[in-house]
Motif scaffolding. Sequence first.
Motif, PDB file in Angstrom:
ATOM      1  N   LYS A  38      -2.193   4.887   5.889  1.00 10.24           N
ATOM      2  CA  LYS A  38      -3.300   4.036   6.330  1.00 10.24           C
ATOM      3  C   LYS A  38      -4.644   4.729   6.140  1.00 10.24           C
ATOM      4  N   PHE A  39      -4.683   6.028   6.425  1.00  9.03           N
ATOM      5  CA  PHE A  39      -5.936   6.764   6.294  1.00  9.03           C
ATOM      6  C   PHE A  39      -6.412   6.776   4.840  1.00  9.03           C
ATOM      7  N   PHE A  40      -5.531   7.206   3.937  1.00  4.61           N
ATOM      8  CA  PHE A  40      -5.945   7.340   2.545  1.00  4.61           C
ATOM      9  C   PHE A  40      -6.119   6.001   1.848  1.00  4.61           C
ATOM     10  N   MET A  41      -5.243   5.039   2.128  1.00  6.48           N
ATOM     11  CA  MET A  41      -5.385   3.740   1.479  1.00  6.48           C
ATOM     12  C   MET A  41      -6.543   2.937   2.061  1.00  6.48           C
ATOM     13  N   GLY A  42      -7.148   3.449   3.113  1.00  7.42           N
ATOM     14  CA  GLY A  42      -8.372   2.847   3.647  1.00  7.42           C
ATOM     15  C   GLY A  42      -9.627   3.407   3.009  1.00  7.42           C
ATOM     16  N   LYS A  43      -9.452   4.400   2.112  1.00  7.46           N
ATOM     17  CA  LYS A  43     -10.580   5.016   1.418  1.00  7.46           C
ATOM     18  C   LYS A  43     -10.676   4.448  -0.001  1.00  7.46           C
TER      19      LYS A  43
ATOM     20  N   GLY B 197       7.704   8.348   8.559  1.00 12.33           N
ATOM     21  CA  GLY B 197       6.934   9.235   9.428  1.00 12.33           C
ATOM     22  C   GLY B 197       5.498   9.482   9.012  1.00 12.33           C
ATOM     23  N   CYS B 198       5.072   8.918   7.862  1.00 16.31           N
ATOM     24  CA  CYS B 198       3.724   9.209   7.364  1.00 16.31           C
ATOM     25  C   CYS B 198       2.852   7.964   7.281  1.00 16.31           C
TER      26      CYS B 198
ATOM     27  N   GLN C   3       0.831  -1.207   0.000  1.00 16.31           N
ATOM     28  CA  GLN C   3       0.000   0.000   0.000  1.00 16.31           C
ATOM     29  C   GLN C   3       0.865   1.257   0.000  1.00 16.31           C
ATOM     30  N   LYS C   4       1.950   1.241   0.764  1.00 20.17           N
ATOM     31  CA  LYS C   4       2.837   2.404   0.819  1.00 20.17           C
ATOM     32  C   LYS C   4       3.468   2.673  -0.539  1.00 20.17           C
ATOM     33  N   PHE C   5       3.887   1.614  -1.209  1.00 22.83           N
ATOM     34  CA  PHE C   5       4.484   1.789  -2.534  1.00 22.83           C
ATOM     35  C   PHE C   5       3.475   2.422  -3.484  1.00 22.83           C
ATOM     36  N   ARG C   6       2.248   1.943  -3.435  1.00 18.24           N
ATOM     37  CA  ARG C   6       1.215   2.478  -4.317  1.00 18.24           C
ATOM     38  C   ARG C   6       0.872   3.915  -3.939  1.00 18.24           C
ATOM     39  N   PHE C   7       0.781   4.181  -2.651  1.00 20.71           N
ATOM     40  CA  PHE C   7       0.455   5.530  -2.177  1.00 20.71           C
ATOM     41  C   PHE C   7       1.514   6.531  -2.614  1.00 20.71           C
ATOM     42  N   TRP C   8       2.785   6.215  -2.359  1.00 22.35           N
ATOM     43  CA  TRP C   8       3.848   7.163  -2.670  1.00 22.35           C
ATOM     44  C   TRP C   8       4.104   7.281  -4.166  1.00 22.35           C
ATOM     45  N   SER C   9       3.808   6.236  -4.913  1.00 18.79           N
ATOM     46  CA  SER C   9       3.896   6.347  -6.368  1.00 18.79           C
ATOM     47  C   SER C   9       2.877   7.354  -6.880  1.00 18.79           C
TER      48      SER C   9
END
Length: 371
Positions: free
Chosen positions: A287-292, A281-282, A8-14
């Motif tokens: 978690k907040f955004f990837m939960g939407k 640090g984020c 999820q972090k990889f997808r979020f930061w991409s």
Amino acid sequence: MLSAFNSQKFRFWSFVSMALLVFVHAYNLNENYLQPWTMPHEPLTFTTFTEYWLANGLFRFRIPMLFMISGYLFAIGDTKLHKQRVGKRVRTLLYPYLIWSAVGLLLTYVLELFPYSRNVVDATHMMQISDHTKLLHQYQWYEVLARWIFFPVSYQLWFIRVLLIYNLAYPAIRWCVLHPMVRWIFFSVVILLWIATFGSILFEGEGLLFFSLGVWLQKKNFNIDVANKWLNPNLWGIVFISVSVIKTILAFQSYFNGIEPVLLFMHKIVVLSGLITVWYGCNRLVKFFMGKRWFVWLSAFSFMIYAVHAPLVLYATKAFMLEMHHFNGYRMFIFILLPIILIFLAIIKAAILRKGFPKLYSFLTGGRGLQ
């Protein structure tokens, strides 16, 4: 294997990195070609400080982040034959590179057919290669070919070009980062290339360093979930914010001659501290955004945002600048609003293509964002 949260972090930061790229390319101060040592040569105001601080400071972690993610993910797939993986990269990297480079040329060609938009293209100096060749219509066939393959009008495509080179060279890179006697020499040289901001058509220091670092992190099973004492995001966050602010002020004030190396060194600190800060640090933000569900849906269109926004953002910025220069605060208005418009237009276009023409969408994106 990659944990579910890190996936999820990889997808979020991409996605975030691609979105921030649009804002960086909408930077519109007088000296608008950003280098680590760029000095704006204009007064320090709220607008000039904010644009420089964001575009040449806080947002600069994004490309190293993308290269590191790419290196890490490529290293995970070592169970497959390299020849097989290279064949796949032709479809996922080379074809989109050539397609979107051609799209940028076609857009420019069409804009040059009309007097107003031709003047906008001319005002950007994007197509100028000599005193007598300032527009695409004035190019020789071999100059068009060189633009298409090596110097895309869609200038963001340099990332795909050098990433393809690093993928091809992956066996050598992996050997260098894992061989005990070679690793220190390799990283020393690559770090020097990064600090010197070395760049060429085929490779450059920043991408090579962070792609290689991504490979090393994966192969050494480095803990990317929890920060150790040397990677405390709170401490690095203070460095990130404070050095980026100081660097921005110095760039405007020019306190002494020969300040460029100082700005360059501070820029590298900002990039490194920014990477550590946002990655470790984020997590709550991720978690907040990837939960939407709506955000997960949006994140599938990262590549289309990347591919579509330039050179359109440059031409649109110049057109708005020419039309709105008599309004107060027009530069900040353009810097904030134009990227938001272009991002959502790219998402709408991508969503329509994916739904109505899934095979075409898959071809244009190299198979990305189908879910």
